[in-house]
Motif scaffolding. Structure first.
Motif, PDB file in Angstrom:
ATOM      1  N   TYR A  14       0.858  -1.198   0.000  1.00 17.64           N
ATOM      2  CA  TYR A  14       0.000   0.000   0.000  1.00 17.64           C
ATOM      3  C   TYR A  14       0.894   1.248   0.000  1.00 17.64           C
ATOM      4  CZ  TYR A  14      -4.316  -2.589   1.109  1.00 17.64           C
ATOM      5  OH  TYR A  14      -5.405  -3.415   1.069  1.00 17.64           O
ATOM      6  N   ASP A  74       1.178   4.364  -2.799  1.00 19.90           N
ATOM      7  CA  ASP A  74       1.020   5.736  -2.335  1.00 19.90           C
ATOM      8  C   ASP A  74       2.272   6.575  -2.654  1.00 19.90           C
ATOM      9  OD1 ASP A  74       0.800   8.077  -0.868  1.00 19.90           O
ATOM     10  OD2 ASP A  74       0.247   7.098   1.018  1.00 19.90           O
ATOM     11  N   MET A  99      -3.757  -8.593   0.970  1.00 20.62           N
ATOM     12  CA  MET A  99      -4.017  -7.177   1.240  1.00 20.62           C
ATOM     13  C   MET A  99      -5.437  -6.990   1.753  1.00 20.62           C
ATOM     14  SD  MET A  99      -1.815  -5.580  -1.877  1.00 20.62           S
ATOM     15  CE  MET A  99      -1.626  -3.869  -1.390  1.00 20.62           C
ATOM     16  N   VAL A 113      -5.837   0.175   4.295  1.00 23.77           N
ATOM     17  CA  VAL A 113      -6.070   0.957   3.079  1.00 23.77           C
ATOM     18  C   VAL A 113      -6.169   2.439   3.418  1.00 23.77           C
ATOM     19  CG1 VAL A 113      -7.524   1.180   1.031  1.00 23.77           C
ATOM     20  CG2 VAL A 113      -7.472  -0.979   2.277  1.00 23.77           C
ATOM     21  N   HIS A 171      -3.424   5.255   3.617  1.00 21.97           N
ATOM     22  CA  HIS A 171      -2.692   5.723   2.429  1.00 21.97           C
ATOM     23  C   HIS A 171      -3.574   6.514   1.472  1.00 21.97           C
ATOM     24  CE1 HIS A 171       0.776   3.337   3.521  1.00 21.97           C
ATOM     25  NE2 HIS A 171      -0.066   2.382   3.869  1.00 21.97           N
ATOM     26  N   LEU A 224      -4.400   6.720  -2.107  1.00 23.62           N
ATOM     27  CA  LEU A 224      -4.264   5.902  -3.316  1.00 23.62           C
ATOM     28  C   LEU A 224      -4.981   6.540  -4.495  1.00 23.62           C
ATOM     29  CD1 LEU A 224      -4.853   2.454  -1.556  1.00 23.62           C
ATOM     30  CD2 LEU A 224      -2.671   3.574  -2.043  1.00 23.62           C
TER      31      LEU A 224
END
Ligand code: WTA
Length: 569
Positions: free
Chosen positions: A287, A291, A308, A316, A319, A321
């Protein structure tokens, strides 16, 4: 059958109308993108790197962003060109010629990529080996290919049985010291010129050997030629949907075909910035990479997605994304649950793609511009005829299960199995390349993967041949016979399970089982070591002495045993 579809998002995609393209496309159209279409003399390293280095608008763009927990380094197209030229000069100095096999056995690093392209630039054939291979796995590959040179690091050199490889004349050590009796990468590179005249070869000349497992015999060398670039380039456009200033990350190691076709060729033929992350996998690390590097297009595998997913939503949320635009998957069946997670975690669909080491590039895919049906691998690329055939190579109607097959002759198809013409021919029936996978096709032309038709094991997306593991097991002093199967596992797809009989004088204990496991791990590789070992009194065999893995699997899964008429008394 789950017919729920997930609609494509509107946008400016490289493949706009699949159906129309499918009807009208011809691979010859792609050739005009390359200057070699006029001369027919070519080198994939030129198209991948040097061409961009010669373009004033691209030469200083980051080609490679390498990062690992202890190293960060960025190389522009121009820098990668110069470094690979230097290494090509080193190869020339040590008399490596066109067609020679030069193997790479090292961790991912900027040096790996410089060496890889250096090999291609002299017209030699590159053989990348997965860094986790142990002695037996390394020996089998170097022996079979009669490799002349190996590029490796001091820690991995210990696994190379130098005395047993008469053809292996030269070792190049990356990060070696003065006292080593080998070619010193850093010293040679310092002395080498940054100019090099590329060896121009034919489209059908060899460039790459990837060893892969079947259900019998040792791993086989799948031989690819420069012509494969046509498909690498075009699938990079249509399927990866690469745009000029994209940051792209393929998580696969170049020891496997995904790590070369899509970790090297497709992105760089399309001139994008390619992220390579070294070190060990962890959901948080990955992750973080998405990022930190502002990845736009991400190609990975179901096993990683499942891990994940298991790390939960918090992982999640830590970050940003928002750069991510397109996600793709390969190597194992992509579970609909994972697609559902992708929609939640990234607000993006995950696009399954199907292909094999032997096929060199993607063949059946989900496209960003098209609807997807979770659980389906998608539809064949324009220019590819895929079908379901019976054992004689006759096409079967929709919704009938059979052999997943491809009409032979696509650009990136393997051209040989190294030193094994019989094996190569055995893939083809009635003009079809028969994949060994079973599948069916629905009325709308979507393909649905069902399983392997042979005994090949797929553990965490890595192909393992049971024969190799069995051969290693019976080298252990306590093991008399062994049969190895893939056992379904929710996270890894399959795990390796071994059934063994013990030699006289040995009895079952936890220590012994662990010792056997370690023996395979140290001899072959960690991913080939059985996670489960069960002691049996006998291993079922046919009268001709073949291990009946199918029967072992039925026993393991509590399924009906089917036809056992060939079972020995
Ligand atoms: C399996 C990897 C289901 C399949 C590029 C194939 C898949 C083998 C998929 C090739 C997919 C690959 N869905 N199964 N999308 N993609 N496979 O040679 O069994 O390491 O034959 O190539 O992986 O593995 P290989």
């Amino acid at each position: 059958m789950d017919m729920q579809t997930i609609k494509a998002r509107a946008g400016d995609h490289n493949l706009e109308n699949y159906e129309e393209k499918y009807k009208n496309f011809n691979w010859d159209e792609v050739k005009s993108n390359f200057t070699w279409s006029e001369t027919d003399k070519v080198n994939i390293a030129y198209e991948t790197i040097d061409k961009h280095a010669a373009d004033p608008a691209k030469k200083d763009q980051a080609a490679l962003i390498y990062s690992s927990p202890d190293r960060e380094e960025t190389l522009s197209f121009d820098q990668l060109k110069r470094k690979s030229n230097q290494f090509a000069n080193v190869l020339k100095k040590y008399e490596i010629e066109k067609g020679d096999r030069v193997f790479l056995f090292m961790h991912r690093s900027p040096e790996f990529y410089a060496a890889f392209f250096g090999i291609l630039k002299v017209g030699a054939i590159a053989g990348p080996l997965f860094e986790a291979f142990m002695e037996q796995a390394v020996r089998d590959r170097l022996e079979d290919s009669e490799a002349r040179m190996l590029i490796t690091t001091p820690d991995l050199l210990e696994r190379v049985p130098l005395n047993e490889l008469p053809n292996l004349e030269k070792i190049v050590l990356v990060g070696g010291s003065d006292s080593d009796h080998h070619i010193n990468f850093e010293k040679e590179m310092q002395k080498a010129s940054e100019d090099f005249e590329i060896e121009w070869v034919d489209l059908e000349d060899g460039m790459l050997l990837h060893y892969t497992s079947g259900s019998t015999g040792k791993p086989k060398g799948v031989y690819h030629v420069h012509n494969a670039m046509i498909q690498h380039y075009q699938t990079g456009k249509w399927v990866l949907d690469l745009k000029d200033d994209d940051v792209y990350w393929c998580t696969a190691d170049p020891g496997w075909v995904t790590g070369t076709s899509y970790g090297i060729f497709a992105p760089w033929l399309n001139g994008v910035t390619n992220v390579v992350r070294g070190g060990r996998f962890s959901p948080d690390d990955w992750y973080g990479t998405l990022d930190d590097k502002n990845v736009n297009v991400w190609y990975s595998a179901p096993t990683a997605f499942r891990k994940m997913l298991s790390a939960g939503e918090e992982a999640v949320k830590k970050h940003d994304l928002s750069s991510l635009r397109h996600i793709l998957s390969v190597g194992e069946p992509l579970n609909p649950e994972v697609i559902t997670w992708g929609l939640k975690a990234f607000d993006l669909r995950i696009h399954d793609t199907w292909w094999m080491t032997e096929t060199g590039a993607m063949l059946i895919c989900n496209y960003p511009s098209e609807d997807i049906r979770p659980g389906s691998m998608g539809r064949p690329l324009p220019g590819i005829k895929a079908s379901i055939v019976d054992n004689e190579g006759n096409e079967l109607p929709a919704n009938q299960m059979g052999n997943l097959a491809i009409k032979e002759g696509w650009p990136s198809m393997m051209r040989a199995v190294w030193d094994n013409p019989g094996k190569f021919e055995s893939y083809f029936i009635n003009g079809w390349y028969v994949s060994g996978d079973s599948a069916y096709r629905d009325e709308d032309g979507y393909f649905w993967f069902q399983g392997r038709l042979d005994d090949v094991i797929n553990t965490s997306g890595e192909r393992v041949g049971p024969f190799e593991v069995e051969s290693k097991l019976i080298e252990h002093e306590a093991v008399a016979e062994a049969g190895v199967i893939g056992k379904p596992d929710p996270e890894r797809g399959e795990i390796i399970k071994a059934f063994v009989t013990l030699r006289d004088g040995y009895s079952e204990s936890d220590e012994l089982l662990e010792d056997i496991r370690q023996f395979v791990k140290k001899g072959l590789s960690a991913h080939a070591a059985p996670r489960e070992i069960e002691i049996k009194d006998t291993i079922p065999k046919t009268r001709s002495g073949k291990i009946m893995r199918r029967l072992l699997k039925s026993w393991e899964l509590g399924l009906p045993t089917g036809d056992t008429s060939t079972l020995e008394e």
